[in-house]
Design an enzyme around this catalytic site. Structure first.
Site, mmCIF file in Angstrom:
data_model
loop_
_atom_site.group_PDB
_atom_site.id
_atom_site.type_symbol
_atom_site.label_atom_id
_atom_site.label_comp_id
_atom_site.label_asym_id
_atom_site.label_seq_id
_atom_site.Cartn_x
_atom_site.Cartn_y
_atom_site.Cartn_z
ATOM 1 N N HIS A 25 0.848 -1.208 0.000
ATOM 2 C CA HIS A 25 0.000 0.000 0.000
ATOM 3 C C HIS A 25 0.877 1.248 0.000
ATOM 4 O O HIS A 25 1.916 1.294 0.660
ATOM 5 C CB HIS A 25 -0.958 0.002 1.189
ATOM 6 N N ASP A 27 -0.469 4.394 0.651
ATOM 7 C CA ASP A 27 -0.973 5.445 1.552
ATOM 8 C C ASP A 27 -0.246 5.351 2.896
ATOM 9 O O ASP A 27 0.371 4.327 3.222
ATOM 10 C CB ASP A 27 -2.492 5.320 1.755
ATOM 11 N N ASP A 57 6.741 1.909 6.010
ATOM 12 C CA ASP A 57 5.351 1.426 5.953
ATOM 13 C C ASP A 57 4.594 2.216 4.903
ATOM 14 O O ASP A 57 3.979 3.206 5.196
ATOM 15 C CB ASP A 57 4.707 1.562 7.340
ATOM 16 N N GLU A 90 -5.081 1.387 2.699
ATOM 17 C CA GLU A 90 -4.838 0.387 3.734
ATOM 18 C C GLU A 90 -4.944 0.984 5.120
ATOM 19 O O GLU A 90 -5.496 0.378 6.050
ATOM 20 C CB GLU A 90 -3.449 -0.246 3.529
ATOM 21 N N GLU A 91 -4.402 2.199 5.273
ATOM 22 C CA GLU A 91 -4.405 2.821 6.605
ATOM 23 C C GLU A 91 -5.797 3.328 6.983
ATOM 24 O O GLU A 91 -6.015 3.794 8.104
ATOM 25 C CB GLU A 91 -3.399 3.980 6.661
ATOM 26 N N HIS A 363 4.147 4.476 11.765
ATOM 27 C CA HIS A 363 3.010 5.191 12.388
ATOM 28 C C HIS A 363 3.466 6.258 13.392
ATOM 29 O O HIS A 363 2.648 7.036 13.863
ATOM 30 C CB HIS A 363 2.028 4.251 13.104
#
Lengths: 390, 390
Positions: A25, A27, A57, A90-91, A363
């Protein structure tokens, strides 16, 4: 959704070549700028690391894979077909992803193995292979008073059942003080720990410095790691109240956010049913004049990889060849719903090769990826593509 | 603080005339403009009512009293001394009020009786005399994890005691489902209900349409009214969590706002001690690795007026003369900390003459005061000043 297919460079052989589906992903999570030492939205190189939101990520691993495929393709050494399936939500719960993949399932054709690279090593030194993830069930419990407004606690306090007092009684009965989930039958289908697993976790505990406190003994470390990775859990995240949250107001309604992380062999629907049944029973016992409703939101199944498959062995060899050591077999406590979903849609095993280190800070502020992991990561993927094509 | 003294118009007699201290406040609550039918900050007359924030709480009653005193003064019929003590921070906890009054206590001289007019009739038709208020103790309970940040519930869930789960277990044990406060000894010094009181509340229940649901029988109505006015209670107002309140975060810390309303003959400090002792014991039983702290904030004593004093009788006559009916003796569930405070500082009884109707909407949208209550209110005060001077 970005989809790209690279066919085997063995002319005329692509129809019998293996097909790998790579899922990633592009995003990212938001970034609290003030907490960053580097600008989150411009990539910065420093001390052998790349800093920026999304580098680990999941953009770095995606690019390492793209470069691996491109390099093999350019050199006419791509002996398998590779299909990239890259999403941008995804997030945010992959809204629409599942429906789109199901709708265009035929476009992807036959898939032999699924590859993802969206997590981290157990520490900063030891390459790993991730073979398990927990599932998750998000729920909301709301208790509403028959009163049509928030009321003053001086004027009304004592005269009726307060929704917030009901909800704390209900959510207070979900988890025992030893952290066992109290929902009857919740643990019934949790797979018992095998001797091999016990040994594996004891071995892993020695590496898991950022995961377990150093002062624990080996047994306790292994248990804590299992609590995070292979046992289910229930968290109460938040209790929201209607009205101004002031200390003179009895809120008319309140809402608790509760999630459960589930593991093999718990069944999503079975757990949801038991959860609802238990909550309702506990609430009925309160004999409250308020109303309780339960909403089940996002859910994702657990994933347990096939560690004896030829693809898993191929991934092990691919990593060992590059890093000169055997990868540790690890699990994760979090959830990646796309993995069990893609396995089920394409009837193929997924292989999860984590590329970054434990200190990557996905994150979090100062997310980073070590340049060495990116470069070696590309070579690991090249090795893996070679291995599965043999 | 606005202080104004009016001396008896009986020349040379003021030193032996009675002195009345009137307490009121000119500050007001905020107003949610959108919910008002009239502009909250411009007074509007409509249908026999004055609408505007503060007209009933507490500017109207202050002005009625000012006009009563001015009228008697102008006509040389003020046979007592009147001292106005008007503050501007009542709605914000009367910051500095208590210290200022104590510091300048001598300035006020001897006080025979205290008058306030800062509450409401039991309904819209029946004049009342308020003879009791509950006290209040505001507290905050905080539970903090040894972790130095909020953590991800997938990654960490199951490995340690979650502060929010501790706090719901603690506050869930404060009130039984029948609404009895569970703190040991909490109810020990609550004054038993006398037969007279039982009869009074049974009589009041018939009037208390906005206070108790109509479908209850008389006994249940009286009980509910007592629960609001003469029995103690405990409310959990809110539980705040650190971090983003998202359904993937285990908050590092959380805070519950809890208040208790106390009644005769509970002792403020005794209740605080029992509260703290009980909370700590319940928390210790959890054997949690988290830390719990209790902060006790604003507190106010309960107030029970002397209903057999000559001043109370004088207030009864003053009301009956104007409204042609005996006032009902009522209590309030809320707290006005200034009343027990002023009684104690000036060693004088307080008389509480509510001026507005039950439907005045103090603190709420469309606060109002009936013009008739303002006009009759002025005359009631005039009567009262006359009665206490006899």
């Amino acid at each position: 959704l970005v989809v790209a297919k690279f066919m085997s460079t063995d002319i005329g052989e692509s129809f019998k070549a293996k097909t790998l589906l790579f899922y990633g992903h592009y995003d990212v999570q938001p970034a609290a700028k003030k907490k960053w030492s580097y600008p989150p939205w411009d990539m910065t190189g420093a001390d052998g690391y790349l800093y920026g939101r999304g580098v680990s990520d999941n953009k770095g691993p995606i690019l390492a894979t793209v470069f691996a495929v491109a390099s093999l393709y350019r050199n006419r050494q791509l002996h398998c077909n590779v299909c990239f399936l890259i999403e941008g939500e995804e997030e945010a719960g992959s809204v629409g992803f599942y429906a789109a993949v199901e709708q265009y399932r035929d476009y992807f054709g036959h898939v032999d193995v699924i590859l993802i690279s969206n997590s981290y090593w157990i520490d900063d030194e030891t390459p790993c292979l991730t073979y398990g993830l927990r599932g998750v069930i998000h729920t909301e419990i709301e208790v509403v008073s028959p009163a049509n407004a928030d009321v003053h606690s001086g004027v009304m306090g004592g005269a009726f059942a307060e929704p917030l007092q009901d909800i704390v009684k209900v959510v207070g009965q979900l988890v025992a003080r030893d952290r066992q989930v109290l929902i009857p039958g919740f643990n019934d289908s949790v797979r018992p720990t095998s001797r091999e697993e016990q040994e594996l976790f004891t071995e892993l505990a020695a590496y898991a410095k950022t995961h377990v406190p150093g002062e624990l003994d080996d047994m306790a470390k292994a248990q804590m790691l299992m609590a995070k990775w292979r046992f289910p859990t229930l968290t109460v995240h938040n209790i929201e109240v209607s009205g101004p949250s002031s200390n003179t107001v009895i809120p008319r309604s309140c809402k608790a956010l509760v999630s459960m992380r589930i593991v093999p062999d718990q069944d999503l629907n079975d757990v949801i049913n038991k959860f609802q049944r238990y909550i309702k029973r506990v609430f009925v016992e309160l004999q409250s004049t308020n109303t309780l409703t339960i909403t089940v939101g996002h859910r994702a199944n657990w994933w347990l990889g096939n560690t004896v498959s030829k693809y898993f062995k191929a991934a092990e060899r691919a990593i060992e060849q590059e890093w000169k050591m055997k990868p540790l077999h690890i699990r994760e406590g979090g959830s990646i719903p796309a993995i069990p979903f893609l396995e089920s849609v394409f009837k193929a095993d997924a292989i999860h090769i984590p590329m970054g280190q434990a200190s990557d800070c996905a994150h979090l502020p100062n997310e980073r990826l070590r340049l060495q992991n990116l470069i070696s990561g590309q070579r690991v993927i090249e090795n893996f593509l070679y291995e599965i094509s043999r």
